[in-house]
Design an enzyme around this catalytic site. Structure first.
Site, mmCIF file in Angstrom:
data_model
loop_
_atom_site.group_PDB
_atom_site.id
_atom_site.type_symbol
_atom_site.label_atom_id
_atom_site.label_comp_id
_atom_site.label_asym_id
_atom_site.label_seq_id
_atom_site.Cartn_x
_atom_site.Cartn_y
_atom_site.Cartn_z
ATOM 1 N N HIS A 59 24.589 -16.017 -27.266
ATOM 2 C CA HIS A 59 24.488 -16.603 -25.922
ATOM 3 C C HIS A 59 24.515 -18.135 -25.975
ATOM 4 O O HIS A 59 24.171 -18.748 -26.985
ATOM 5 C CB HIS A 59 23.190 -16.152 -25.246
ATOM 6 C CG HIS A 59 21.983 -16.643 -25.987
ATOM 7 N ND1 HIS A 59 21.482 -17.903 -25.824
ATOM 8 C CD2 HIS A 59 21.224 -16.034 -26.910
ATOM 9 C CE1 HIS A 59 20.444 -18.061 -26.624
ATOM 10 N NE2 HIS A 59 20.270 -16.942 -27.306
ATOM 11 N N ARG A 110 19.219 -14.347 -21.119
ATOM 12 C CA ARG A 110 20.255 -15.299 -21.538
ATOM 13 C C ARG A 110 21.474 -14.599 -22.130
ATOM 14 O O ARG A 110 22.608 -15.070 -21.971
ATOM 15 C CB ARG A 110 19.664 -16.341 -22.501
ATOM 16 C CG ARG A 110 18.980 -15.799 -23.742
ATOM 17 C CD ARG A 110 18.145 -16.910 -24.389
ATOM 18 N NE ARG A 110 17.590 -16.601 -25.697
ATOM 19 C CZ ARG A 110 16.445 -15.977 -25.933
ATOM 20 N NH1 ARG A 110 15.704 -15.566 -24.914
ATOM 21 N NH2 ARG A 110 16.028 -15.774 -27.171
ATOM 22 N N HIS A 236 22.357 -12.497 -29.904
ATOM 23 C CA HIS A 236 21.583 -13.670 -30.334
ATOM 24 C C HIS A 236 21.967 -14.043 -31.764
ATOM 25 O O HIS A 236 22.553 -13.232 -32.490
ATOM 26 C CB HIS A 236 20.102 -13.338 -30.244
ATOM 27 C CG HIS A 236 19.706 -12.873 -28.873
ATOM 28 N ND1 HIS A 236 19.182 -13.723 -27.919
ATOM 29 C CD2 HIS A 236 19.820 -11.657 -28.282
ATOM 30 C CE1 HIS A 236 18.968 -13.041 -26.802
ATOM 31 N NE2 HIS A 236 19.347 -11.792 -26.995
HETATM 32 O O1 LIG Z 1 14.829 -17.618 -31.265
HETATM 33 C C1 LIG Z 1 15.480 -18.667 -31.088
HETATM 34 O O2 LIG Z 1 14.965 -19.688 -30.649
HETATM 35 C C2 LIG Z 1 16.931 -18.746 -31.420
HETATM 36 O O3 LIG Z 1 17.665 -17.950 -30.600
HETATM 37 C C3 LIG Z 1 17.201 -18.433 -32.845
HETATM 38 O O4 LIG Z 1 16.704 -19.487 -33.538
HETATM 39 P P1 LIG Z 1 17.141 -19.815 -35.024
HETATM 40 O O5 LIG Z 1 18.523 -20.430 -34.954
HETATM 41 O O6 LIG Z 1 16.111 -20.796 -35.478
HETATM 42 O O7 LIG Z 1 17.147 -18.531 -35.794
#
Ligand SMILES: O=C(O)[C@H](O)COP(=O)(O)O
Length: 330
Positions: A59, A110, A236
């Protein structure tokens, strides 16, 4: 945010090691016309062999991205830039001529909104969209809401990198006293999951993410792909990493180096056995994508000249990190 202006399709792998370097050791500006033509020919050959397309999207930017806080299962909406990233994805996908038959997203707004904007933007808003908590971001446990740079100051950049990217390192678990526990674990969307509330994760390694994701992958997404359908998965950073690890057979050690940029369509062509045909492609400008990956990786760096903070929540992490990071799966 990556600007989509003048975007082209990139078919290189990105190491995601903070250098923005390509895995083949070739710097994008130095790539020769001959190499570019060879890549295009190889891509066209792969496309001709493939029978279905899988598009994975992390996202667009959320409202906590700029604050550099772990968002994880907190249901923060897309920022205005995040919505623009999703629209840019749709333009890239429309230009690539991809027609979706089925779409999937996590239970987080999101990712759902990103899927909506993409499907609307490619003129395919009618495509069925299914949701599952199993596509959610990694549950970052007690780290939820904390600032990555501050954590790097307090615990070291290597520890933060391990929490973010190592396959088997689990963050310290969230507990009932955590400021976001009720907001996450009391949310009614998780009352109707295929596991009881008590089994909803409280902190996950990437291995945990893959293990909870696989039943949905096999039960809901694979049948669509096996039927020859083109599939969009809007998810994600870490759920996309888990899917790519699974499909490409990336080793537990090498997955440390894979970071997925926000708002960039990652395209895989899959054969009848759902094995990838050719390399995964990132749609967009190669240099901009490399820069976006580096920005995400740099989120875990300690600001130069700053010192560790006495933040009480940092101290909670400090006392639980070592054991929690190595504790067995629930
Ligand atoms: O959970 C979060 O804030 C992000 O979507 C993933 O974070 P990261 O890039 O630190 O794994």
């Amino acid at each position: 945010m990556v600007d989509g202006g003048g975007a082209s399709s990139s078919s290189v792998r990105f190491r995601g090691d903070g250098s923005g370097a390509r895995s083949d050791g070739v710097n994008a500006p130095a790539a020769t016309a001959a190499a570019t033509a060879a890549t295009a020919a190889a891509t066209a050959a792969c496309d001709a062999m493939a029978t279905r397309t899988l598009v994975l999207v992390r996202h667009g930017e959320g409202s906590w991205t700029r604050e550099n806080r772990f968002c994880s299962w907190v249901d923060q909406p897309l920022s205005a830039d995040g919505e623009a990233e999703a629209r840019r994805c749709s333009r890239l996908l429309a230009a690539a001529g991809i027609r979706f038959d089925a779409a999937f997203s996590s239970l987080l707004t999101r990712a759902i909104k990103t899927a909506w904007l993409i499907l609307e933007g490619v003129g395919q808003a009618w495509v069925p969209l299914a949701h599952s908590w199993r596509l959610n971001e990694r549950h970052y446990g007690a780290l939820v809401g904390l600032n990555r740079a501050q954590l790097a100051l307090n615990h070291g950049e290597e520890q933060v990198k391990a929490w973010r990217r190592a396959y088997d390192v689990r963050p310290p678990p969230i507990d009932e006293a955590h400021p976001y526990f009720d907001e996450i674990h009391g949310d009614r969307r998780y009352a109707s999951c295929d596991v009881p509330r008590g089994k909803i994760p409280r902190g996950e390694s990437l291995r945990d993410v893959l293990e909870r994701l696989l039943p949905y992958w096999e039960g809901s997404i694979v049948p669509e792909l096996r039927a020859g359908k083109n599939v969009l998965v809007s998810a994600h950073g870490n759920s996309v990493r888990a899917i790519i690890k699974h499909l490409e057979g990336i080793s537990d050690a090498d997955i440390l180096h894979l970071t997925i940029p926000t708002g960039v369509p990652v395209v895989l062509q899959l054969d009848d056995e759902l094995a990838p045909v050719g390399e995964r492609r990132y749609l967009g400008d190669t240099a901009e994508i490399a820069a976006a990956i580096k920005r995400i990786e740099d989120q875990g760096k300690a600001p130069k000249g700053a010192s560790a903070s006495p933040d009480p929540r940092g101290a909670v992490v400090a006392t639980t990190a070592t054991t929690a990071a190595t504790c067995p799966s629930p």
